[in-house]
Scaffold this active site. Structure first.
Site, PDB file in Angstrom:
ATOM      1  N   PRO A 173      34.504  45.818  41.401  1.00 31.82           N
ATOM      2  CA  PRO A 173      33.533  46.970  40.976  1.00 31.82           C
ATOM      3  C   PRO A 173      31.994  46.530  41.577  1.00 31.82           C
ATOM      4  O   PRO A 173      31.908  45.479  41.989  1.00 31.82           O
ATOM      5  CB  PRO A 173      33.464  46.749  39.224  1.00 31.82           C
ATOM      6  CG  PRO A 173      33.850  45.376  38.982  1.00 31.82           C
ATOM      7  CD  PRO A 173      35.126  44.939  40.359  1.00 31.82           C
ATOM      8  N   PRO A 174      31.218  47.814  41.601  1.00 29.45           N
ATOM      9  CA  PRO A 174      30.136  47.629  42.085  1.00 29.45           C
ATOM     10  C   PRO A 174      29.126  46.435  41.382  1.00 29.45           C
ATOM     11  O   PRO A 174      29.207  46.490  40.061  1.00 29.45           O
ATOM     12  CB  PRO A 174      29.230  48.915  41.814  1.00 29.45           C
ATOM     13  CG  PRO A 174      30.509  49.963  41.868  1.00 29.45           C
ATOM     14  CD  PRO A 174      31.589  49.004  41.254  1.00 29.45           C
ATOM     15  N   GLY A 175      28.198  45.935  42.104  1.00 30.79           N
ATOM     16  CA  GLY A 175      27.404  44.956  41.567  1.00 30.79           C
ATOM     17  C   GLY A 175      27.931  43.550  41.181  1.00 30.79           C
ATOM     18  O   GLY A 175      27.168  42.696  40.606  1.00 30.79           O
ATOM     19  N   VAL A 176      29.103  43.276  41.799  1.00 30.52           N
ATOM     20  CA  VAL A 176      29.603  41.815  41.481  1.00 30.52           C
ATOM     21  C   VAL A 176      29.308  40.756  42.340  1.00 30.52           C
ATOM     22  O   VAL A 176      29.639  39.635  42.420  1.00 30.52           O
ATOM     23  CB  VAL A 176      31.024  41.885  41.216  1.00 30.52           C
ATOM     24  CG1 VAL A 176      31.416  42.609  40.052  1.00 30.52           C
ATOM     25  CG2 VAL A 176      31.939  42.373  42.312  1.00 30.52           C
ATOM     26  N   GLY A 177      28.900  41.299  43.532  1.00 32.43           N
ATOM     27  CA  GLY A 177      28.185  40.345  44.693  1.00 32.43           C
ATOM     28  C   GLY A 177      29.216  40.363  45.735  1.00 32.43           C
ATOM     29  O   GLY A 177      28.891  39.081  46.488  1.00 32.43           O
ATOM     30  N   LYS A 178      29.788  41.303  46.041  1.00 33.82           N
ATOM     31  CA  LYS A 178      30.719  41.121  47.275  1.00 33.82           C
ATOM     32  C   LYS A 178      29.697  41.215  48.582  1.00 33.82           C
ATOM     33  O   LYS A 178      30.186  40.265  49.515  1.00 33.82           O
ATOM     34  CB  LYS A 178      31.557  42.708  47.419  1.00 33.82           C
ATOM     35  CG  LYS A 178      32.458  42.592  46.270  1.00 33.82           C
ATOM     36  CD  LYS A 178      33.159  43.745  46.293  1.00 33.82           C
ATOM     37  CE  LYS A 178      32.609  45.156  46.353  1.00 33.82           C
ATOM     38  NZ  LYS A 178      31.785  45.427  45.060  1.00 33.82           N
ATOM     39  N   THR A 179      28.906  41.826  48.800  1.00 33.13           N
ATOM     40  CA  THR A 179      27.960  41.915  50.090  1.00 33.13           C
ATOM     41  C   THR A 179      27.289  40.654  50.322  1.00 33.13           C
ATOM     42  O   THR A 179      27.129  40.082  51.207  1.00 33.13           O
ATOM     43  CB  THR A 179      27.244  42.955  50.152  1.00 33.13           C
ATOM     44  OG1 THR A 179      28.039  44.327  50.124  1.00 33.13           O
ATOM     45  CG2 THR A 179      26.339  43.236  51.520  1.00 33.13           C
TER      46      THR A 179
ATOM     47  N   SER B  97      49.497  53.499  30.688  1.00 32.44           N
ATOM     48  CA  SER B  97      49.272  52.448  29.939  1.00 32.44           C
ATOM     49  C   SER B  97      48.458  52.781  28.558  1.00 32.44           C
ATOM     50  O   SER B  97      48.416  51.896  27.694  1.00 32.44           O
ATOM     51  CB  SER B  97      47.909  51.545  30.347  1.00 32.44           C
ATOM     52  OG  SER B  97      46.779  51.890  30.655  1.00 32.44           O
TER      53      SER B  97
ATOM     54  N   LYS C 228      40.616  44.605  31.436  1.00 37.47           N
ATOM     55  CA  LYS C 228      40.703  45.477  30.124  1.00 37.47           C
ATOM     56  C   LYS C 228      40.440  44.397  29.105  1.00 37.47           C
ATOM     57  O   LYS C 228      39.621  44.825  28.126  1.00 37.47           O
ATOM     58  CB  LYS C 228      42.136  46.035  29.966  1.00 37.47           C
ATOM     59  CG  LYS C 228      42.423  47.120  30.840  1.00 37.47           C
ATOM     60  CD  LYS C 228      44.073  47.488  30.645  1.00 37.47           C
ATOM     61  CE  LYS C 228      44.403  48.592  31.663  1.00 37.47           C
ATOM     62  NZ  LYS C 228      45.643  49.045  31.515  1.00 37.47           N
TER      63      LYS C 228
END
Length: 787
Positions: free
Chosen positions: A365-371, A687, A730
């Site tokens: 997800p966005p903001g987890v530090g991938k870049t 689910s 989840k």
């Protein structure tokens, strides 16, 4: 007296026999009174002319309707010309040429002989003359126009104009003009078949007008070409004079100086053999071009790109695994799997120097530090970092470049970024690879297949350069929020590393170690100027953000730091301690409610868990009974799969009605409405099956659902609970929402090892195989308290 004999007496021409040997003329049309040289092809037709020379010397020449189709009776024109064989000449190479002189137009009435050649009965087709003033005017107009054409055309001899004036017969005049106008086969045949001399004169007038217009157009084009040529010659002479003047003045020949510098660069660049060959050929071409021409700039630009690439330039890798581990831990909190994979690669490179770079894909997800993780990897390895955002890219040329034939062509972004990095082994991050588009300009994702394939990218060819460049030493890292939109062939080439969302404790650690110090620096503060305790940070996480990453958390911390900086700049404070009670002053009222779990046990309301591209979410399923006859109403913008899950849950409930203490005939007088709140957000997937079933059973048997319990799992018609995906996201969502107990399918027990230990300790996770077990855990019996 027949027509043939009458015509022969009037014109003095030989009498045409009633039966003629028929000679196929191909695309040749012979007009009466005209002469036509003709080549005989085939012994059959040579024999025909030989025998005609012995007799009357007259043959019938008929054009083919559709040459070069095979010679056949059905392909033969109906009207042809009776002609005298005036000359017969056999050439040394075996070819036979004849000279035919037209006598009269004839029509085939009946074929009388097939072999050894064709013979047929013919009838003469006479001309129709109309002696009227209009007829005389047409003839004079044709003579006048033809004289004008002869005088202006370089291809027609002047004698033709005299000949046209000396032909009194308008019919023969029309034929003379027609043979010199370059008419098509169809036009010539129609002209021959026309019996009205007036109509022929009208046609020839139109043909003459067309020929004059074509001649005028040709002259205009020729004049334009001559003007351009004269201009080019003039410019050439002027440049040569200028060059001579510069030489006399002792000025430096700039072109020679530029070529010398290029040759020095070629020797020092370290080109591959293929690139060296292309450069040498381009240098030879450049030496022959005038520097003032546009082509010179194009060729010079191409050489600059070839010589500016890092063919042999590379940075030395830092292969100290312990140091790399320290750098990665300094820059990023947690993210153990990606860090471990990078350290493994460094260990392999230490043992084998020619190991190919991995193709990694960070998904989360966005903001987890991938870049930022890509930048840390480059720092840990001692390599340069290159980032290319692919979000919204739709043109294949962005990857592979434009061909040099286009104006303003450039190499693709891959080659351009490598030139900017000045290294052939950087860490190359392709950001947002899941957001690539495709349209009429091509599919960039397909162009990436070669780039991201270690077996092929050592010979990557950019369309602009048209020579191969080795990308095998580049370490490619791609990032994506979801995998579904990445084409399967491209996904297959990458090693997927998932970066899930952070827990509260992890966010607290990231804020304390990274976010606060960075915001202090950016806002001109120090740790002494502002103090933000753990409780305050946790309150920000719980009440002002709801995300899998930490991007919004940093935004809120920056908001506090800016307000503190303003107070300090105005001289109002020297030091600020921000407590949870102060957050309302700095950030406004709380935006989210911590512990989203229901405040009380309710009938017909069950708590479910969902996966989204931005992490896990808690959702509520509401079921309500209304008067009706078994109708099922579904609202909340549910997808097809989720609607099918609701129907399966209802069928299970009806099949187990007696065991659950429900009236088996409830559907005869009751309708069911199922709603999932946040109706503007699309929801889908299987689910939520057991959550829907729990809400339905709760509404029908009037038993509340435990408020502190959430669940996820697919349901079958027999009540079996099937495994689902996104377990970690989840579980983290349930933990963020203050849930105490989570029900998971039994087959998902293997996924528990991905859950952080702290979360496993704080949550009670139960595994179920059948819907009966779900109901036993979720529904409260009469008089039994919630837990």
């Amino acid at each position: 007296m027949d027509v043939a004999e009458k015509t022969a007496r009037e014109t003095g021409a030989p009498r045409i026999p009633e039966e003629l040997a028929i000679l196929p003329g191909g695309d040749a049309v012979l007009f009466p009174s005209m002469v036509l040289p003709f080549e005989l092809q085939g012994e059959k037709w040579i024999k025909l002319v030989d025998e005609a020379l012995v007799g009357s010397k007259i043959v019938g020449l008929f054009a083919l309707k559709h040459p070069p189709e095979p010679i056949a009776r059905e392909n033969l024109a109906v009207v042809g010309t009776a002609a005298v064989v005036a000359r017969f000449l056999r050439m040394p190479d075996g070819k036979v040429h004849v000279l035919l002189q037209g006598i009269e137009r004839v029509r085939i009435t009946e074929f009388t002989l097939e072999e050894p050649y064709w013979k047929a009965r013919v009838e003469v087709v006479p001309d129709q003359l109309e002696q009227t003033p209009e007829f005389e005017a047409l003839a004079r107009n044709v003579r006048s126009q033809f004289q004008k054409l002869v005088s202006e055309s370089p291809n027609l001899p002047p004698e033709l104009a005299v000949a046209a004036l000396n032909i009194p017969d308008p019919a023969q005049l029309s034929y003379l003009v027609a043979i010199h106008l370059g008419l098509s086969l169809e036009e010539r045949q129609q002209f021959l078949e026309e019996t009205s001399v007036s109509a022929r004169l009208r046609k020839i007038t139109a043909y003459l007008q067309r020929e004059m217009e074509m001649m005028e157009l040709g002259k205009r084009i020729q004049n334009e070409i001559m003007e351009k040529r004269d201009k080019s010659q003039r410019e050439y002479y002027l440049r040569e004079q200028l060059r001579a003047i510069q030489k006399e003045l002792g000025e430096l020949d700039e072109k020679e100086g530029e070529l010398t510098k290029l040759r020095e660069r070629i020797e020092s660049t370290g080109l591959t053999p293929e690139a060296r060959k292309a450069v040498d050929e381009e240098m030879e071409h450049l030496a022959r071009i005038n520097p003032a021409s546009a082509e010179y700039a194009v060729s010079r630009n191409y050489l600059d790109w070839l010589l500016g690439l890092p063919w042999q330039k590379s940075t030395s890798d830092s292969l100290d695994v312990a140091l790399a581990s320290q750098v990665l831990n300094e820059d990023h909190y947690d993210l153990e799997k990606p860090k471990e994979r990078i350290l493994e690669y460094l260990a392999v490179r230490k043992l084998r120097a020619d190991a190919k770079g991995p193709i990694l894909c960070f998904v989360g997800p966005p903001g987890v530090g991938k870049t930022s993780l890509g930048q840390s990897i480059a720092r840990a390895m001692g390599r340069r970092f290159v980032r290319l955002s692919l979000g919204g890219v739709r043109d294949e040329a962005e990857i592979r470049g434009h061909r040099r034939t286009y104006v303003g062509a450039l190499p693709g972004r891959i080659i351009r970024e490598l030139r900017r990095a000045e290294s052939n082994n950087p860490v190359f991050m392709l950001d947002e690879v899941d957001k690539i588009g495709a349209d009429f300009r091509g599919d960039p994702a397909s162009a990436l297949l070669e780039v991201l394939d270690p077996a092929q990218n050592n010979t990557f060819v950019d369309h602009y350069l048209d020579v191969s460049f080795d990308l095998s030493r580049v370490m490619f890292i791609t990032t994506a929020n979801i995998l579904d939109t990445i084409p399967p062939p491209l996904r297959d080439r990458m090693e997927i590393l998932e970066l899930p969302g952070y827990t509260e404790s992890e966010k607290l650690g990231i804020a304390r170690r990274y976010l606060l110090p960075r915001q202090h620096q950016e806002n001109g503060l120090t740790a002494e100027d502002v103090s933000l305790g753990d409780e305050a940070i946790l309150d920000i996480i719980r009440h002002y953000t709801r995300e899998a990453g930490v991007r919004n958390l940093e935004r809120e911390i920056a908001n506090i730091c800016r307000k503190v900086a303003r107070k300090k700049a105005e001289g109002l404070v020297d030091r600020v301690e921000v407590s949870p009670a102060d957050l309302k002053e700095y950030l406004g009222p709380a935006r989210f409610r911590y512990e989203m779990a229901g405040e009380e046990d309710e009938i017909g309301v069950a708590t479910g868990l969902a996966w989204t591209p931005t992490g896990g979410e808690v959702l509520f399923v509401e079921a309500s009974l209304v008067p009706g006859h078994g109708e099922l109403t579904l609202t909340g913008k549910l997808g097809d799969v989720m609607q099918e899950s609701a129907r399966a849950a209802l069928t299970y409930t009806r099949s187990r009605a007696e065991r659950l203490g429900i009236d088996p005939a409830f559907h005869e007088k009751t309708a069911l409405h199922i709603h999932v709140p946040a109706g503007a957000i699309p929801k889908d997937g299987p689910s939520a099956g057991i959550t829907i079933a729990t809400a339905v059973v709760s509404a029908l048997c009037r038993r509340p659902v435990r408020k502190q319990l959430a669940m996820t799992g697919e349901i079958t018609l027999r009540g079996k609970v099937l495994p689902i995906g996104g377990v970690k996201e989840k579980i983290l969502a349930a933990h963020r929402a203050g849930i105490k107990t989570v029900l998971l399918p039994q087959d998902n027990e293997k996924d528990l090892q991905e859950i952080p230990p702290q979360v496993r300790e704080e949550l009670r996770i139960l595994f179920v195989k059948h819907m009966d077990e779900v109901l036993d855990h979720a529904l409260i019996s009469d008089g039994k308290p919630s837990s």
